[in-house]
Write a protein that holds these residues in place. Sequence first.
Motif, PDB file in Angstrom:
ATOM      1  N   ARG A 153       0.817  -1.219   0.000  1.00  0.00           N
ATOM      2  CA  ARG A 153       0.000   0.000   0.000  1.00  0.00           C
ATOM      3  C   ARG A 153       0.852   1.270   0.000  1.00  0.00           C
ATOM      4  NH1 ARG A 153      -4.519  -0.466   4.574  1.00  0.00           N
ATOM      5  NH2 ARG A 153      -5.093   1.514   3.605  1.00  0.00           N
ATOM      6  N   PHE A 154       2.142   1.112   0.215  1.00  0.00           N
ATOM      7  CA  PHE A 154       3.031   2.265   0.294  1.00  0.00           C
ATOM      8  C   PHE A 154       4.132   2.101  -0.756  1.00  0.00           C
ATOM      9  CE2 PHE A 154       1.409   0.860   4.389  1.00  0.00           C
ATOM     10  CZ  PHE A 154       0.617   1.945   4.742  1.00  0.00           C
ATOM     11  N   PRO A 155       4.039   2.828  -1.866  1.00  0.00           N
ATOM     12  CA  PRO A 155       4.932   2.608  -3.022  1.00  0.00           C
ATOM     13  C   PRO A 155       6.418   2.530  -2.687  1.00  0.00           C
ATOM     14  CG  PRO A 155       3.214   4.159  -3.601  1.00  0.00           C
ATOM     15  CD  PRO A 155       3.065   3.910  -2.124  1.00  0.00           C
ATOM     16  N   ALA A 156       6.913   3.438  -1.852  1.00  0.00           N
ATOM     17  CA  ALA A 156       8.346   3.440  -1.535  1.00  0.00           C
ATOM     18  C   ALA A 156       8.748   2.168  -0.794  1.00  0.00           C
ATOM     19  CB  ALA A 156       8.698   4.674  -0.698  1.00  0.00           C
ATOM     20  N   ILE A 207      16.512   3.962  -1.436  1.00  0.00           N
ATOM     21  CA  ILE A 207      16.586   3.855   0.024  1.00  0.00           C
ATOM     22  C   ILE A 207      16.363   5.211   0.687  1.00  0.00           C
ATOM     23  CG2 ILE A 207      18.023   3.191   1.982  1.00  0.00           C
ATOM     24  CD1 ILE A 207      16.945   0.890   0.158  1.00  0.00           C
ATOM     25  N   GLU A 208      16.898   6.272   0.098  1.00  0.00           N
ATOM     26  CA  GLU A 208      16.665   7.609   0.651  1.00  0.00           C
ATOM     27  C   GLU A 208      15.170   7.932   0.639  1.00  0.00           C
ATOM     28  OE1 GLU A 208      18.415   9.864   2.125  1.00  0.00           O
ATOM     29  OE2 GLU A 208      20.408   8.984   1.946  1.00  0.00           O
ATOM     30  N   PHE A 209      14.532   7.658  -0.485  1.00  0.00           N
ATOM     31  CA  PHE A 209      13.095   7.926  -0.619  1.00  0.00           C
ATOM     32  C   PHE A 209      12.305   7.034   0.329  1.00  0.00           C
ATOM     33  CE2 PHE A 209       9.018   7.449  -3.072  1.00  0.00           C
ATOM     34  CZ  PHE A 209       8.594   8.759  -2.898  1.00  0.00           C
ATOM     35  N   PHE A 210      12.683   5.775   0.382  1.00  0.00           N
ATOM     36  CA  PHE A 210      12.041   4.786   1.249  1.00  0.00           C
ATOM     37  C   PHE A 210      12.093   5.221   2.715  1.00  0.00           C
ATOM     38  CE2 PHE A 210      13.564   1.046   3.854  1.00  0.00           C
ATOM     39  CZ  PHE A 210      12.323   0.508   4.134  1.00  0.00           C
ATOM     40  N   LEU A 211      13.267   5.621   3.176  1.00  0.00           N
ATOM     41  CA  LEU A 211      13.416   6.016   4.573  1.00  0.00           C
ATOM     42  C   LEU A 211      12.731   7.350   4.856  1.00  0.00           C
ATOM     43  CD1 LEU A 211      17.142   5.017   5.287  1.00  0.00           C
ATOM     44  CD2 LEU A 211      15.064   3.797   5.966  1.00  0.00           C
ATOM     45  N   ASP A 212      12.932   8.304   3.981  1.00  0.00           N
ATOM     46  CA  ASP A 212      12.388   9.643   4.219  1.00  0.00           C
ATOM     47  C   ASP A 212      10.862   9.628   4.256  1.00  0.00           C
ATOM     48  OD1 ASP A 212      12.649  12.512   4.524  1.00  0.00           O
ATOM     49  OD2 ASP A 212      11.878  12.666   2.487  1.00  0.00           O
ATOM     50  N   ILE A 213      10.249   9.069   3.232  1.00  0.00           N
ATOM     51  CA  ILE A 213       8.788   9.084   3.126  1.00  0.00           C
ATOM     52  C   ILE A 213       8.137   8.144   4.137  1.00  0.00           C
ATOM     53  CG2 ILE A 213       6.818   8.624   1.626  1.00  0.00           C
ATOM     54  CD1 ILE A 213       8.400  11.120   0.884  1.00  0.00           C
ATOM     55  N   SER A 214       8.612   6.906   4.187  1.00  0.00           N
ATOM     56  CA  SER A 214       7.947   5.904   5.033  1.00  0.00           C
ATOM     57  C   SER A 214       8.075   6.232   6.513  1.00  0.00           C
ATOM     58  CB  SER A 214       8.520   4.508   4.755  1.00  0.00           C
ATOM     59  OG  SER A 214       9.896   4.453   5.072  1.00  0.00           O
ATOM     60  N   LEU A 218       4.943   6.941   8.847  1.00  0.00           N
ATOM     61  CA  LEU A 218       4.740   5.973   9.922  1.00  0.00           C
ATOM     62  C   LEU A 218       4.694   6.651  11.284  1.00  0.00           C
ATOM     63  CD1 LEU A 218       4.673   2.917  10.774  1.00  0.00           C
ATOM     64  CD2 LEU A 218       7.153   3.094  11.011  1.00  0.00           C
ATOM     65  N   LEU A 219       5.670   7.501  11.558  1.00  0.00           N
ATOM     66  CA  LEU A 219       5.762   8.122  12.877  1.00  0.00           C
ATOM     67  C   LEU A 219       4.627   9.111  13.124  1.00  0.00           C
ATOM     68  CD1 LEU A 219       9.624   8.661  13.080  1.00  0.00           C
ATOM     69  CD2 LEU A 219       8.265   6.902  14.209  1.00  0.00           C
ATOM     70  N   SER A 220       4.223   9.833  12.095  1.00  0.00           N
ATOM     71  CA  SER A 220       3.130  10.795  12.284  1.00  0.00           C
ATOM     72  C   SER A 220       1.811  10.073  12.545  1.00  0.00           C
ATOM     73  CB  SER A 220       3.005  11.713  11.064  1.00  0.00           C
ATOM     74  OG  SER A 220       2.693  10.975   9.900  1.00  0.00           O
ATOM     75  N   ILE A 221       1.551   8.998  11.797  1.00  0.00           N
ATOM     76  CA  ILE A 221       0.300   8.254  11.980  1.00  0.00           C
ATOM     77  C   ILE A 221       0.289   7.522  13.321  1.00  0.00           C
ATOM     78  CG2 ILE A 221      -1.078   6.302  11.143  1.00  0.00           C
ATOM     79  CD1 ILE A 221      -0.381   7.126   8.321  1.00  0.00           C
TER      80      ILE A 221
END
Length: 268
Positions: A153-156, A207-214, A218-221
């Motif tokens: 459900r999360f592209p990155a 990996i940069e996109f994966f870590l930054d976005i996810s 994740l933490l905000s939700i």
Amino acid sequence: MTHKTIANPPDNTIQAFATEFAKIPNYHRDMQDPDLKKVYTFISFRVTELYSVKKFIVEGFLPKTDELIRKTENEIRRSKYRDIIESLDYKVTDQRFETIRLGYVMMFHKYEVFVKDLFKIFDEVSPGFDETKEPLEQFCKRKLNFNPKEWHRFPAVHKVNFISNCTKHHDGYCRLNNPKHPKPIDFIAHSENRKIYMSTELFKQDIEFFLDISLKLLLSILGMANMLCSMENTADDTYESNGVIYPLHNDEAKKVTNEQNAKNWKKE
């Protein structure tokens, strides 16, 4: 003589976290709370660890792999069995792509464990949490229809997870592990009979996109969900006033208690 100060990566990482955390309202006050401090410390350490793994892969494993590839190629050129070796369907340079694919495996595994442990620590610091209360992970699924472990459900996250699964289960070939989930958009046209070949630059970008976005998502939700879950889990708690037990969220009982307290204050 002045000495130029060389930036220290761990210091930069810690300072970056301090800057981001400082933007959180009441952060410095929150750090006086041992439970909140525990959460912040856990997140800082584990996120730093994720970025460190990426650094080790890009700056350690891949350069060393290239070095070994060059050494092996030179050995093959000098080999008296060179013709036989070169007649085989084997490319030494494929080891570089194999190492990159294994990098995706390492990154996803670290992230997967981080998500699992993050739920645990939120439950640990949740007020009044015990085995009778609903865990945060279940609350997220039930109330918010949010399950971070549904990676597709999360592209990155989906892309990193997909390459990881292809590496572990299909020797790097671009094949779905779960036919119910689509391939990431980057691999829709990719043949299942071809392996996945990613460059170092693509790996770094992914990996940069994966870590930054996810991580931000994740933490905000989960931060919001933890607050809502704690409120719901304490909805049936009680409190005592003048020897009488009341439900914690019984507004009528609170009104009576407040009126009684007001009368007592006037008498005093």
